[in-house]
Write a protein that holds these residues in place. Structure first.
Motif, short mmCIF file in Angstrom:
data_model
loop_
_atom_site.label_atom_id
_atom_site.label_comp_id
_atom_site.label_asym_id
_atom_site.label_seq_id
_atom_site.Cartn_x
_atom_site.Cartn_y
_atom_site.Cartn_z
N ALA A 159 0.85 -1.20 0.00
CA ALA A 159 0.00 0.00 0.00
C ALA A 159 0.88 1.25 0.00
O ALA A 159 2.05 1.19 0.38
CB ALA A 159 -0.91 0.01 1.23
N VAL A 160 0.31 2.34 -0.47
CA VAL A 160 0.96 3.64 -0.36
C VAL A 160 0.02 4.54 0.42
O VAL A 160 -1.17 4.63 0.11
CB VAL A 160 1.26 4.25 -1.75
N LEU A 161 0.57 5.17 1.47
CA LEU A 161 -0.25 6.03 2.35
C LEU A 161 0.14 7.49 2.17
O LEU A 161 1.29 7.79 1.84
CB LEU A 161 -0.04 5.67 3.82
N GLU A 162 -0.80 8.37 2.42
CA GLU A 162 -0.49 9.79 2.51
C GLU A 162 -0.71 10.22 3.96
O GLU A 162 -1.82 10.05 4.48
CB GLU A 162 -1.41 10.59 1.59
N LEU A 163 0.34 10.74 4.56
CA LEU A 163 0.25 11.10 5.97
C LEU A 163 0.78 12.51 6.22
O LEU A 163 1.68 12.98 5.52
CB LEU A 163 1.05 10.13 6.84
N ARG A 164 0.23 13.10 7.25
CA ARG A 164 0.65 14.44 7.67
C ARG A 164 0.54 14.49 9.20
O ARG A 164 -0.53 14.18 9.73
CB ARG A 164 -0.32 15.43 7.02
N LEU A 170 -8.06 2.77 5.43
CA LEU A 170 -8.21 2.94 3.97
C LEU A 170 -8.22 4.42 3.59
O LEU A 170 -7.85 4.78 2.48
CB LEU A 170 -9.47 2.24 3.49
N ASP A 171 -8.65 5.28 4.53
CA ASP A 171 -8.67 6.72 4.22
C ASP A 171 -7.26 7.27 3.96
O ASP A 171 -7.10 8.30 3.32
CB ASP A 171 -9.29 7.52 5.38
N TYR A 172 -6.27 6.60 4.50
CA TYR A 172 -4.89 7.07 4.30
C TYR A 172 -4.26 6.49 3.03
O TYR A 172 -3.20 6.92 2.63
CB TYR A 172 -4.01 6.67 5.49
N THR A 173 -4.87 5.47 2.44
CA THR A 173 -4.23 4.82 1.29
C THR A 173 -4.56 5.57 -0.01
O THR A 173 -5.71 5.92 -0.26
CB THR A 173 -4.67 3.35 1.13
#
Ligand code: AMP
Ligand code: MG
Length: 363
Positions: free
Chosen positions: A246-251, A349-352
């Protein structure tokens, strides 16, 4: 039910490969071509704690950035020296030598890590337990040769030296004591996360608004990448290091992955890994990997190890009781171990932004 379990299976390996390549491309932007000139990413990798630690910071000045990275690594190294049970002169080794004889006054950092570790022991019903060290020695999966399965009677005997309840803390005096002879601590399941937190804290104090600190899979995304974009983080496939799952977007969040593939031995077709159930004394069998999103990194580090031990079902109930963490649990199918099963909290899943498994069936 606040959370749902989701099981789904892997799409074809070919498709995964193509996507993984695409995802890796997204993860490795060329700062000159993509970002504004005034802001660049400065990165350095060093070997620490037996793993590659990478620090990336967003900055407008290369000299300042380089100085900040130097100081961050020094802070991390100092913490490692304190918390490494394999170094004779570390603070942890001193505590292990003296702790059963008298209350030992320790640094605030060590006291904080032990307190947090005990908190996770309590909520995980002892699945996470820093007194697991004597059991780890029985399963030398880190040795290239000479691995033998320990005699069950020896495992039983060793279990007597294991138990987080034997750690006694005195917050006023900042002391630690072991209430049983032979008890010792090993911070391998939490220290990397803690060290990442200290690095991020330092960078924040220096006015850095964007950084990505990665200690071999214990990752924290501070602020944003250049141009205010969230950091993109790939999660490794537990059975193929060349692939992503998976690829996540995080802040301003961390993600920590614990896996049975980090250190293991395969004997008679059975995988013996470096994570041990402190209640039985045996190595974890069915969980292949656990990725937890949340903060601080030390907490999710310990939690990921705990969920590795508990497996998907109990692990999910533990995660359900914690409002601010999300997770993906990958397990081996009981009948067909080569097949992987995916269980996650819907919030994960909201982060993927990309994943190698199909859409979840919500239950
Ligand atoms: P991690 O990669 O964070 O899951 O940590 C794995 C390391 O934690 C192992 O190499 C051991 O040093 C230690 N460990 C193994 N089993 C446990 C456990 N059940 N609780 C706490 N630490 C553990
Ligand atoms: Mg851990």
């Amino acid at each position: 039910m606040k959370r749902h379990l989701a099981f789904f299976s892997l799409i074809s390996p070919m498709l995964t490969g193509i996507f993984a390549f695409f995802a890796l491309f997204l993860l490795s932007p060329n700062p000159d071509s993509i970002y504004a000139r005034s802001e660049d990413i400065f990165r350095r990798d060093e070997l620490l704690m037996g793993t590659v630690v990478s620090i990336q910071i967003v900055h407008s000045d290369s000299k300042t950035a380089s100085g900040l990275i130097d100081r961050t690594f020094s802070i991390m190294k100092e913490m490692v020296n304190r918390m490494d049970a394999h170094r004779e002169d570390s603070e942890v080794s001193l505590l292990n030598r003296e702790g059963a004889k008298r209350p030992v006054r320790v640094s605030k950092e060590l006291f904080d890590v032990i307190s947090l570790a005990l908190k996770v022991s309590k909520i995980s019903d002892g699945a996470f337990d820093i007194t697991v060290g004597p059991l780890i020695k029985l399963w030398p999966v880190y040795k290239r040769s000479g691995f033998t399965i320990p005699d069950p009677s020896l495992v039983q005997k060793t279990l007597q030296k294991v138990g987080w309840q034997y750690i006694l803390l005195n917050p006023q005096k900042q002391t630690v004591m072991f209430t049983k002879e032979g008890v010792s601590i090993d911070l391998g399941g939490i220290a990397k996360g803690y060290i990442v937190d200290r690095a991020v804290e330092f960078l924040k104090s220096q006015g850095v608004n964007g950084a990505l600190v990665n200690a071999g899979g214990d990752i924290y995304a501070l602020g944003t990448a250049p141009q205010g974009k969230p950091w993109r983080i790939g999660i490794q496939h537990p059975r193929d290091p060349r692939k992503l799952i998976a690829v996540l977007e995080l802040r301003d969040l961390g993600v920590v992955t614990s896996g049975d593939y980090e250190r293991y031995v395969i004997k008679n077709g059975i995988r013996y890994t470096h994570i041990i159930d402190p209640r039985t004394g045996f190595t974890v069998r069915e969980t292949a990997s656990v990725s937890v999103v949340g903060k601080p990194a030390a907490f999710i580090d310990a939690l990921a190890t705990a969920v590795m031990v508990e497996g998907a079902e109990k692990g999910m109930s533990l995660l359900e009781s914690l409002p601010s963490v999300e997770a993906l649990i990958i397990t081996q199918d009981k009948k067909n171990p080569s097949e992987l099963l995916y269980t996650c909290t819907p919030g994960f899943l909201d982060y993927t932004v990309w994943r190698a498994f199909s859409d979840p069936k919500r239950q």
